[in-house]
Design a protein around this motif. Structure first.
Motif, PDB file in Angstrom:
ATOM      1  N   THR A 161       0.817  -1.212   0.000  1.00 26.33           N
ATOM      2  CA  THR A 161       0.000   0.000   0.000  1.00 26.33           C
ATOM      3  C   THR A 161       0.852   1.264   0.000  1.00 26.33           C
ATOM      4  N   PHE A 162       2.149   1.124  -0.202  1.00 23.69           N
ATOM      5  CA  PHE A 162       3.048   2.280  -0.248  1.00 23.69           C
ATOM      6  C   PHE A 162       2.663   3.186  -1.414  1.00 23.69           C
ATOM      7  N   SER A 163       2.738   4.498  -1.205  1.00 24.55           N
ATOM      8  CA  SER A 163       2.311   5.462  -2.222  1.00 24.55           C
ATOM      9  C   SER A 163       3.119   5.312  -3.513  1.00 24.55           C
ATOM     10  N   PRO A 164       2.465   5.043  -4.655  1.00 23.96           N
ATOM     11  CA  PRO A 164       3.195   4.949  -5.930  1.00 23.96           C
ATOM     12  C   PRO A 164       3.880   6.262  -6.303  1.00 23.96           C
ATOM     13  N   LEU A 165       3.228   7.387  -6.014  1.00 23.52           N
ATOM     14  CA  LEU A 165       3.813   8.684  -6.344  1.00 23.52           C
ATOM     15  C   LEU A 165       5.125   8.898  -5.604  1.00 23.52           C
ATOM     16  N   LEU A 166       5.128   8.619  -4.307  1.00 24.03           N
ATOM     17  CA  LEU A 166       6.347   8.781  -3.513  1.00 24.03           C
ATOM     18  C   LEU A 166       7.407   7.775  -3.934  1.00 24.03           C
ATOM     19  N   ALA A 167       7.001   6.545  -4.211  1.00 23.96           N
ATOM     20  CA  ALA A 167       7.957   5.502  -4.604  1.00 23.96           C
ATOM     21  C   ALA A 167       8.667   5.854  -5.906  1.00 23.96           C
ATOM     22  N   VAL A 168       7.913   6.363  -6.880  1.00 18.95           N
ATOM     23  CA  VAL A 168       8.486   6.672  -8.193  1.00 18.95           C
ATOM     24  C   VAL A 168       9.395   7.903  -8.128  1.00 18.95           C
ATOM     25  N   TRP A 169       8.988   8.916  -7.358  1.00 20.48           N
ATOM     26  CA  TRP A 169       9.740  10.164  -7.317  1.00 20.48           C
ATOM     27  C   TRP A 169      10.813  10.178  -6.229  1.00 20.48           C
ATOM     28  N   PHE A 170      10.864   9.177  -5.368  1.00 25.29           N
ATOM     29  CA  PHE A 170      11.867   9.156  -4.293  1.00 25.29           C
ATOM     30  C   PHE A 170      13.300   9.193  -4.831  1.00 25.29           C
ATOM     31  N   PRO A 171      13.657   8.381  -5.857  1.00 23.29           N
ATOM     32  CA  PRO A 171      15.027   8.474  -6.391  1.00 23.29           C
ATOM     33  C   PRO A 171      15.359   9.865  -6.918  1.00 23.29           C
ATOM     34  N   ASN A 172      14.418  10.506  -7.627  1.00 21.53           N
ATOM     35  CA  ASN A 172      14.669  11.849  -8.141  1.00 21.53           C
ATOM     36  C   ASN A 172      14.819  12.872  -7.015  1.00 21.53           C
ATOM     37  N   ILE A 173      13.988  12.748  -5.984  1.00 27.06           N
ATOM     38  CA  ILE A 173      14.085  13.680  -4.849  1.00 27.06           C
ATOM     39  C   ILE A 173      15.421  13.501  -4.132  1.00 27.06           C
ATOM     40  N   THR A 174      15.780  12.254  -3.851  1.00 24.28           N
ATOM     41  CA  THR A 174      17.040  11.959  -3.138  1.00 24.28           C
ATOM     42  C   THR A 174      18.247  12.434  -3.933  1.00 24.28           C
ATOM     43  N   PHE A 175      18.266  12.082  -5.223  1.00 23.23           N
ATOM     44  CA  PHE A 175      19.414  12.459  -6.038  1.00 23.23           C
ATOM     45  C   PHE A 175      19.366  13.942  -6.410  1.00 23.23           C
ATOM     46  N   GLY A 176      18.187  14.547  -6.361  1.00 24.07           N
ATOM     47  CA  GLY A 176      18.105  15.994  -6.560  1.00 24.07           C
ATOM     48  C   GLY A 176      18.800  16.742  -5.429  1.00 24.07           C
ATOM     49  N   VAL A 177      18.575  16.293  -4.195  1.00 27.20           N
ATOM     50  CA  VAL A 177      19.265  16.889  -3.044  1.00 27.20           C
ATOM     51  C   VAL A 177      20.771  16.664  -3.164  1.00 27.20           C
ATOM     52  N   LEU A 178      21.155  15.437  -3.582  1.00 27.58           N
ATOM     53  CA  LEU A 178      22.577  15.133  -3.771  1.00 27.58           C
ATOM     54  C   LEU A 178      23.177  16.019  -4.861  1.00 27.58           C
ATOM     55  N   ALA A 179      22.420  16.258  -5.934  1.00 30.15           N
ATOM     56  CA  ALA A 179      22.905  17.093  -7.036  1.00 30.15           C
ATOM     57  C   ALA A 179      23.198  18.516  -6.551  1.00 30.15           C
ATOM     58  N   ILE A 180      22.300  19.071  -5.728  1.00 33.00           N
ATOM     59  CA  ILE A 180      22.510  20.430  -5.203  1.00 33.00           C
ATOM     60  C   ILE A 180      23.759  20.482  -4.326  1.00 33.00           C
ATOM     61  N   TYR A 181      23.916  19.470  -3.472  1.00 29.04           N
ATOM     62  CA  TYR A 181      25.090  19.428  -2.582  1.00 29.04           C
ATOM     63  C   TYR A 181      26.390  19.328  -3.379  1.00 29.04           C
ATOM     64  N   LEU A 182      26.433  18.419  -4.358  1.00 27.77           N
ATOM     65  CA  LEU A 182      27.652  18.232  -5.162  1.00 27.77           C
ATOM     66  C   LEU A 182      27.946  19.465  -6.010  1.00 27.77           C
ATOM     67  N   LEU A 183      26.887  20.107  -6.509  1.00 32.07           N
ATOM     68  CA  LEU A 183      27.068  21.279  -7.350  1.00 32.07           C
ATOM     69  C   LEU A 183      27.665  22.438  -6.543  1.00 32.07           C
ATOM     70  N   ILE A 184      27.197  22.630  -5.330  1.00 30.36           N
ATOM     71  CA  ILE A 184      27.725  23.697  -4.470  1.00 30.36           C
ATOM     72  C   ILE A 184      29.202  23.469  -4.154  1.00 30.36           C
ATOM     73  N   ASN A 185      29.530  22.190  -3.863  1.00 30.91           N
ATOM     74  CA  ASN A 185      30.930  21.870  -3.552  1.00 30.91           C
ATOM     75  C   ASN A 185      31.823  21.977  -4.782  1.00 30.91           C
ATOM     76  N   ALA A 186      31.302  21.565  -5.935  1.00 32.49           N
ATOM     77  CA  ALA A 186      32.100  21.666  -7.162  1.00 32.49           C
ATOM     78  C   ALA A 186      32.350  23.118  -7.511  1.00 32.49           C
ATOM     79  N   LYS A 187      31.355  23.976  -7.304  1.00 34.15           N
ATOM     80  CA  LYS A 187      31.501  25.396  -7.592  1.00 34.15           C
ATOM     81  C   LYS A 187      32.605  26.011  -6.705  1.00 34.15           C
ATOM     82  N   ARG A 188      32.669  25.564  -5.465  1.00 33.61           N
ATOM     83  CA  ARG A 188      33.681  26.091  -4.555  1.00 33.61           C
ATOM     84  C   ARG A 188      35.089  25.657  -4.977  1.00 33.61           C
TER      85      ARG A 188
END
Length: 358
Positions: free
Chosen positions: A331-358
């Motif tokens: 019964t896990f939410s399909p919307l959350l399940a499908v978008w969880f990888p994008n949300i997780t890696f989106g946060v990772l992308a912002i973190y890596l981008l800030i560090n790469a810019k520095r």
């Protein structure tokens, strides 16, 4: 800057296409080596084999394009970094965000192409791919069953069966209830239901019909009865892969219909629908991560960047598959399940981008 934009954009798209052209033949070769015995055994015509591998190519490209895109961006960006070209760009006064612009333009082009592929081309390819597989490679040996099916087939009638078998066109412990408003008018029940394709009729074993009257009920009984019922058997028990074979508009109509019928496979269909959007959007996220990881010149060179990139890519695919499976079977939410990888890696992308810019 237009020269530099075109330089990076051509490398972005060119490397991605090259990656597809390199890996898709490998996938076809591996699949053919595995299936050649069955193909020869069943004497499959060459034309159908060729059509199958055309569908396989589209299906394979749609399934793994995020991985190919990620690796291609890491590959050519690492070469730019090792050749100190990125340092030259940034030393000329170009900001890191401006440096990202051609990457984002490339990601937009890939995203639009992936949307067209996911919404319209891949479903058609998936249909041919699966039909070939079940007709020639499995030969009906894998009998799929659907248990405890309860559905509304129209505005006034509901059906239930403890077990449906799509391949044998049979069902056990079948009931059909007919309502007018909120009042039950009659109920049909049978221990077994068998659909006859040639006649379009149903054979009911141990048939009972209870007609509800104001002064008393009337019960009719037959040991067997051939009759017509107001539904098609295939509509009641769609095979598991049917959602993958429908284009975007057809899928929306199908999901609305299945909701009305009370399908037990709704989470599976919703996962397919949400992935039509989530996978193309992942092109942006994976592009940013790939640039952030590979734009820094490292002591180990391109090999370190590729190793790190491959690890991240497989973690992304792992998350995508695991959470999709969890949503399909719980019964896990399909919307959350499908978008969880994008949300997780989106946060990772912002973190890596800030560090790469520095």
């Amino acid at each position: 800057m237009k020269i530099l934009d075109w330089y990076i954009l051509k490398r972005y798209l060119g490397t991605f296409i090259l990656m597809l052209l390199l890996f898709i033949p490998i996938g076809i070769t591996v699949n053919l080596a595995e299936k050649i015995g069955k193909i020869l055994e069943n004497e499959v015509p060459f034309v159908e084999v060729a059509a199958y591998y055309l569908d396989f190519t589209i299906y394979f490209a749609n399934l793994l394009f995020p991985l190919f895109l990620f690796l291609s961006v890491i590959w050519f960006t690492s070469k730019l970094a090792n050749n100190t070209e990125i340092i030259a760009f940034l030393s000329s006064g170009v900001s890191y965000w401006r440096f990202l612009r051609p990457y984002l333009i490339g990601a937009t082009i890939v995203c639009i192409g992936a949307l067209v592929l996911s919404m319209y081309l891949a479903p058609k390819a998936s249909k041919g791919f699966n039909e070939f597989k079940y007709e020639y490679l499995k030969k009906g040996k894998e009998v799929q069953e659907t248990n405890d099916v309860y559905r509304q087939i129209n505005e006034s009638e509901y059906i239930y069966a403890s077990n449906f078998q799509p391949l044998t066109k049979a069902a056990r412990n079948f009931t059909l209830e007919h309502f007018e408003g909120n009042k039950l008018k009659f109920k049909i029940s049978a221990s077994r239901l068998q659909y006859d394709d040639s006649l379009g009729t149903y054979k009911l074993t141990n048939y009972d019909k209870r007609i509800v009257g104001e002064e008393g009920d009337v019960i009719l009984h037959e040991s067997t009865l051939d009759t017509v019922l107001p539904f098609e058997f295939d509509q009641l028990t769609p095979v598991n892969y049917i959602a993958e074979t429908l284009n975007y508009n057809e899928l929306n109509d199908f999901i609305a219909q299945e909701k009305k019928r009370g399908s037990a496979n709704m989470n599976r269909y919703m996962v397919v629908a949400y992935k039509r959007w989530s996978l193309p959007v992942s092109a942006f996220i994976l592009t940013i991560i790939a640039v952030a990881v590979s734009s820094v010149k490292r002591r180990g060179g391109m090999g370190v960047n590729l190793a790190l990139g491959i690890s991240l890519a497989f973690i992304f695919i792992f998350f995508d598959k695991v959470f999709g499976t969890i949503a399909e079977q719980s019964t896990f939410s399909p919307l959350l399940a499908v978008w969880f990888p994008n949300i997780t890696f989106g946060v990772l992308a912002i973190y890596l981008l800030i560090n790469a810019k520095r």
